[in-house]
Design a protein around this motif. Structure first.
Motif, PDB file in Angstrom:
ATOM      1  N   UNK A 165       9.292  24.726  -6.063  1.00 11.66           N
ATOM      2  CA  UNK A 165       8.850  25.908  -6.805  1.00 11.66           C
ATOM      3  C   UNK A 165       7.323  25.990  -6.832  1.00 11.66           C
ATOM      4  N   UNK A 166       6.664  24.847  -6.881  1.00  8.51           N
ATOM      5  CA  UNK A 166       5.192  24.856  -6.833  1.00  8.51           C
ATOM      6  C   UNK A 166       4.709  25.329  -5.468  1.00  8.51           C
ATOM      7  N   UNK A 167       5.444  24.935  -4.418  1.00 10.36           N
ATOM      8  CA  UNK A 167       5.075  25.426  -3.077  1.00 10.36           C
ATOM      9  C   UNK A 167       5.274  26.938  -2.981  1.00 10.36           C
ATOM     10  N   UNK A 168       6.355  27.436  -3.616  1.00  7.29           N
ATOM     11  CA  UNK A 168       6.583  28.896  -3.590  1.00  7.29           C
ATOM     12  C   UNK A 168       5.457  29.641  -4.296  1.00  7.29           C
ATOM     13  N   UNK A 169       4.809  28.964  -5.260  1.00  3.68           N
ATOM     14  CA  UNK A 169       3.667  29.584  -5.950  1.00  3.68           C
ATOM     15  C   UNK A 169       2.364  29.346  -5.179  1.00  3.68           C
ATOM     16  N   UNK A 170       2.491  28.863  -3.929  1.00  8.10           N
ATOM     17  CA  UNK A 170       1.354  28.645  -3.018  1.00  8.10           C
ATOM     18  C   UNK A 170       0.372  27.594  -3.530  1.00  8.10           C
ATOM     19  N   UNK A 171       0.914  26.570  -4.183  1.00  8.22           N
ATOM     20  CA  UNK A 171       0.069  25.469  -4.649  1.00  8.22           C
ATOM     21  C   UNK A 171       0.060  24.357  -3.600  1.00  8.22           C
ATOM     22  N   UNK A 172      -0.899  23.461  -3.737  1.00 10.53           N
ATOM     23  CA  UNK A 172      -0.935  22.244  -2.930  1.00 10.53           C
ATOM     24  C   UNK A 172      -0.189  21.184  -3.740  1.00 10.53           C
ATOM     25  N   UNK A 173       0.855  20.570  -3.130  1.00 11.56           N
ATOM     26  CA  UNK A 173       1.727  19.701  -3.935  1.00 11.56           C
ATOM     27  C   UNK A 173       1.669  18.248  -3.473  1.00 11.56           C
ATOM     28  N   UNK A 174       1.447  17.381  -4.467  1.00  5.54           N
ATOM     29  CA  UNK A 174       1.444  15.930  -4.244  1.00  5.54           C
ATOM     30  C   UNK A 174       2.704  15.408  -4.945  1.00  5.54           C
ATOM     31  N   UNK A 175       3.427  14.488  -4.314  1.00  5.63           N
ATOM     32  CA  UNK A 175       4.651  13.980  -4.952  1.00  5.63           C
ATOM     33  C   UNK A 175       4.736  12.474  -4.876  1.00  5.63           C
ATOM     34  N   UNK A 176       5.024  11.808  -6.006  1.00  4.88           N
ATOM     35  CA  UNK A 176       5.155  10.347  -5.958  1.00  4.88           C
ATOM     36  C   UNK A 176       6.601   9.957  -5.675  1.00  4.88           C
ATOM     37  N   UNK A 177       6.758   8.833  -4.965  1.00  5.11           N
ATOM     38  CA  UNK A 177       8.096   8.329  -4.659  1.00  5.11           C
ATOM     39  C   UNK A 177       7.987   6.848  -4.308  1.00  5.11           C
TER      40      UNK A 177
END
Ligand SMILES: NC(=O)c1ccc[n+]([C@@H]2O[C@H](COP(=O)([O-])OP(=O)(O)OC[C@H]3O[C@@H](n4cnc5c(N)ncnc54)[C@H](OP(=O)(O)O)[C@@H]3O)[C@@H](O)[C@H]2O)c1
Length: 412
Positions: free
Chosen positions: A227-239
């Motif tokens: 959803x953050x990508x759909x809002x055209x944000x740059x997304x960092x994700x921890x895993x």
């Protein structure tokens, strides 16, 4: 109530990249029954006496056994094996006039199942009580009033305690009609909706902002990323694994960080020296501290959960909270909690939009049935214990779902 064409156009022009506005005019919640009855005038005795209607049940040839299995919390504990008993000879409950009897085909596992079994949701409730937040299946019987909107064989989903059972009675007012009994819809009921509403209400996402999602490859994290990508944000994700890293890449995460192989704080400091604008934080403890430290000026951190502490006696891991006011002040930053139960007025709209995106394949709704777990796929109520272990070992990719095979032959 619908927005006028003019106001809808205005909203669209404001929010070209705001996924929650696309084709989804907000809807008013139903009026409370007290208001409805006032609008309807003085209370009067109905001409037709419906008091006997609860005796009319529609089974339409459903094959329903007399007894079923279900999980019951018999002792308060965060250790599900200690807290919960699998009862095998429970009478299948009968729906009342306004109820559905749902045969559960898939049930969802949530991190908070162990908070629930420990009595943290309602400290006044004493065992025994039912457990399991969400299920999807077919209607196998229903009361007369419920038959105005539902029918035997209809696929429905629901969100209410008691899903860890072969059959669950669901008030028809709470039942959610779904296109089919697909496990993907189960990923949306709690996890998807949590990401959707929290980011919409608290995230203030807009093009170019940087969003950090913790536990990004999990049940709710996967939706926060997309959803953050759909809002055209740059997304960092921890895993925590290479498999999760690959999954995050596949759903569009710009910078997955496997914190087992990379130093999270160092990566954030080096690659994002101005900090991150929004954090979707569900881990707590050290991860929370690190996320606060990584906030940009005017950054916002949304507390979704504290999973790292759920198995402890207190329910949370203490961090360095005494420094929090100073850290927030220095950056004009903010921290805010989000609990889905407080946002039910948004629920229907959010779920409808998520189902639409799922149907249109605009959203990956990753389901983890535990096929890669040591004892294989999570099948049957007995496997719920393993499924929780699997989550708390940090192994799952996407939403953990348990399949409940039918124990009787049925025409459905
Ligand atoms: N506020 C609300 O209304 C709401 C609603 C739904 C869920 N939640 C919260 O969202 C979070 C995620 O829930 P979920 O059901 O979707 O679970 P999940 O993300 O599918 O699974 C949990 C994941 O958390 C990560 N994790 C990090 N540290 C952990 C630890 N010490 N122990 C266990 N797992 C750890 C693991 O991923 P990595 O190993 O990759 O880090 C693990 O796979 C929880 O905090 C939950 O309470 C909140």
């Amino acid at each position: 109530m619908h927005f006028s064409a003019q106001s809808s156009a205005l909203l669209r022009s404001w929010g070209a990249q705001r996924w929650w506005l696309q084709g989804q005019p907000p809807q008013l919640a139903h009026l409370p029954s007290s208001v409805r009855s006032r609008l309807g005038g003085a209370q009067s005795r109905p001409i037709v006496d419906m008091s006997y209607s609860r005796h009319f049940l529609d089974f339409q040839g459903s094959s329903i056994p007399a007894f079923m299995k279900k999980l019951v919390v018999t002792k308060l504990s965060t250790n599900l094996r200690e807290a919960v008993t699998l009862q095998r000879d429970v009478p299948v409950p009968l729906p009342e006039d306004g109820d559905l009897l749902v045969r559960n085909r898939f049930v969802g596992i949530n991190a908070s199942d162990i908070n629930y079994s420990a009595g943290r949701y309602d400290p006044s409730v004493k065992p025994p009580f039912d457990i399991g937040f969400e299920g999807i299946g077919e209607v196998v019987a229903l009361g007369l009033s419920a038959s105005a909107r539902f029918t035997v064989g209809q696929p429905v989903a629901y969100l209410r305690p008691g899903a860890f059972a072969e059959y669950t009675v669901v008030p028809s007012k709470e039942a959610i009609p779904v296109p089919s009994v697909k496990p993907e819809y189960l990923t949306l009921l709690v996890s998807g909706v949590t990401a959707y509403i929290s980011l919409k209400e608290l995230g203030e996402l807009s093009e170019g902002k940087t969003v950090l999602v913790t536990a990004a490859a999990g049940g709710t994290g996967q939706f926060a990323v997309q959803l953050s990508k759909k809002a055209k944000c740059h997304v960092i994700g921890t895993c925590s694994s290479d498999e999760k890293y690959g999954f995050l890449k596949s759903i569009g995460c710009d910078r997955p960080i496997n914190y087992k192989t990379e130093k999270l704080a160092a990566v954030l400091m080096k690659n994002y020296p101005k900090g991150v604008d929004v954090v979707y934080e569900s881990v707590g403890g050290k991860m929370f501290d690190l996320a606060v430290n990584s906030l940009a000026t005017k950054g916002r951190l949304i507390i979704i959960g504290l999973i790292s502490g759920y198995q402890s006696h207190s329910g949370f891991q203490s961090g360095h909270l005494e420094m929090l006011p100073a850290k927030l002040l220095k950056k004009s930053a903010s921290v805010q909690g989000f609990f889905l139960n407080h946002y039910f007025s948004e629920y229907q709209m959010a779920l409808k939009h998520l189902i639409q995106m799922c149907e249109n394949r605009e959203l990956v709704c990753e389901v983890d049935f535990g096929d890669m777990s040591p004892e294989g796929k999570f099948t049957g109520l007995e496997s719920i214990f393993r499924a929780i272990d699997y989550m708390y070992m940090g192994k799952n990719i996407g939403k953990i779902v348990v399949e409940l095979p039918h124990s009787v032959n049925s025409k459905l």
